[in-house]
Design a protein around this motif. Structure first.
Motif, short mmCIF file in Angstrom:
data_model
loop_
_atom_site.label_atom_id
_atom_site.label_comp_id
_atom_site.label_asym_id
_atom_site.label_seq_id
_atom_site.Cartn_x
_atom_site.Cartn_y
_atom_site.Cartn_z
N UNK A 219 17.16 -16.07 49.00
CA UNK A 219 17.40 -16.47 50.27
C UNK A 219 16.17 -17.20 51.09
N UNK A 220 16.12 -18.47 51.20
CA UNK A 220 14.68 -19.21 51.89
C UNK A 220 15.31 -19.83 53.05
N UNK A 221 14.67 -19.92 53.92
CA UNK A 221 14.69 -20.75 55.16
C UNK A 221 13.65 -21.77 55.44
N UNK A 222 13.74 -22.61 56.31
CA UNK A 222 12.69 -23.48 56.72
C UNK A 222 12.53 -23.44 58.39
N UNK A 223 11.41 -23.51 58.78
CA UNK A 223 11.33 -23.59 60.29
C UNK A 223 10.06 -24.75 60.48
N UNK A 224 10.36 -25.67 61.47
CA UNK A 224 9.36 -26.72 61.74
C UNK A 224 8.78 -26.55 63.05
N UNK A 225 7.63 -26.78 63.17
CA UNK A 225 6.89 -26.34 64.50
C UNK A 225 5.72 -27.75 64.65
N UNK A 226 5.45 -27.94 65.58
CA UNK A 226 4.34 -29.08 65.77
C UNK A 226 3.09 -28.41 65.39
N UNK A 227 2.41 -29.34 64.77
CA UNK A 227 1.14 -28.97 64.11
C UNK A 227 0.01 -28.73 64.83
N UNK A 228 -0.16 -29.33 66.08
CA UNK A 228 -0.98 -29.11 67.02
C UNK A 228 -0.89 -27.97 67.82
N UNK A 229 0.31 -27.20 67.75
CA UNK A 229 0.60 -26.08 68.44
C UNK A 229 -0.02 -24.80 68.08
N UNK A 230 -0.12 -23.68 68.93
CA UNK A 230 -0.64 -22.38 68.67
C UNK A 230 0.39 -21.73 67.49
N UNK A 231 1.97 -22.21 67.93
CA UNK A 231 2.71 -21.52 66.99
C UNK A 231 2.43 -21.83 65.53
N UNK A 232 2.23 -23.10 65.18
CA UNK A 232 1.74 -23.36 63.66
C UNK A 232 0.64 -22.53 63.26
N UNK A 233 -0.47 -22.51 64.25
CA UNK A 233 -1.65 -21.80 63.78
C UNK A 233 -1.29 -20.28 63.51
N UNK A 234 -0.55 -19.65 64.38
CA UNK A 234 -0.26 -18.06 64.19
C UNK A 234 0.52 -17.87 63.24
N UNK A 235 1.58 -18.86 62.77
CA UNK A 235 2.39 -18.50 61.57
C UNK A 235 1.31 -18.67 60.42
N UNK A 236 0.53 -19.53 60.34
CA UNK A 236 -0.04 -19.98 59.07
C UNK A 236 -1.12 -18.54 58.95
N UNK A 237 -1.57 -18.00 60.12
CA UNK A 237 -2.58 -17.06 60.00
C UNK A 237 -1.92 -15.56 59.64
N UNK A 238 -0.74 -15.48 60.33
CA UNK A 238 0.23 -14.11 60.05
C UNK A 238 0.63 -14.16 58.65
N UNK A 239 1.41 -15.15 58.43
CA UNK A 239 2.20 -15.47 57.26
C UNK A 239 3.72 -14.83 57.34
N UNK A 240 4.11 -14.48 58.57
CA UNK A 240 5.43 -13.79 58.70
C UNK A 240 5.93 -14.07 60.33
N UNK A 241 7.27 -14.15 60.16
CA UNK A 241 7.80 -14.43 61.45
C UNK A 241 9.38 -13.70 61.59
#
Length: 152
Positions: free
Chosen positions: A35-57
């Motif tokens: 089971x794999x999903x995708x989520x797309x967020x604006x690259x310049x937003x904080x959400x992309x930064x924090x998902x990248x940093x934490x690696x989980x959501x």
């Protein structure tokens, strides 16, 4: 693309300092085995930064009665996700520690496996690591033509 009806979700991340969340309609299933999903967020937003940093959501799939909550999480300059869920039944996911909305139709906890920058967005592909218990039922909330609608 605004005429394509899409499900409405709230994506949350616990980053150690605070809880971050956003309304996301660019969410979908990629694979069932595994089971794999995708989520797309604006690259310049904080959400992309924090998902990248934490690696989980965590993802909470919203029902038709949660329009106001979708609006709270999509507002500009929004406060901490903990404040946005104030008065809403919620708990922390066992794997991600991210906020999960108890009255969502479904919920997933996800671990990022890959990230791809496409245009002005970042697409995160993530393994589903748990399905937290939620109690929502009824019609789903979708977004089409810039408005929220209920769909059975």
């Amino acid at each position: 693309m605004a005429l394509v009806a899409t499900g409405v979700t709230v994506v949350t991340v616990a980053d150690g300092r605070d809880d971050v969340g956003a309304t996301v309609s660019a969410f979908g299933s990629v694979s069932t085995a595994p089971p794999i999903v995708s989520v797309s967020v604006g690259s310049d937003g904080y959400m992309a930064e924090v998902i990248e940093e934490v690696g989980a959501f965590a993802v909470s799939v919203l029902g038709a009665g949660q329009r106001a909550l979708a609006g709270r999480f999509s507002a500009e300059g929004r406060p901490s996700a903990r404040l946005l869920v104030s008065g809403q039944p919620h708990h922390r996911g066992g794997h991600t520690r991210a906020l999960v909305l108890d009255e969502a139709l479904a919920a997933l906890e996800c671990s990022v496996r890959q990230r791809v920058e496409v245009g002005d967005h970042t697409v995160f592909f993530a393994d589903v690591v748990d399905l937290p218990a939620v109690v929502g039922e009824g019609p789903a909330l979708v977004r089409r033509a810039g408005r929220y609608h209920a769909v059975d």
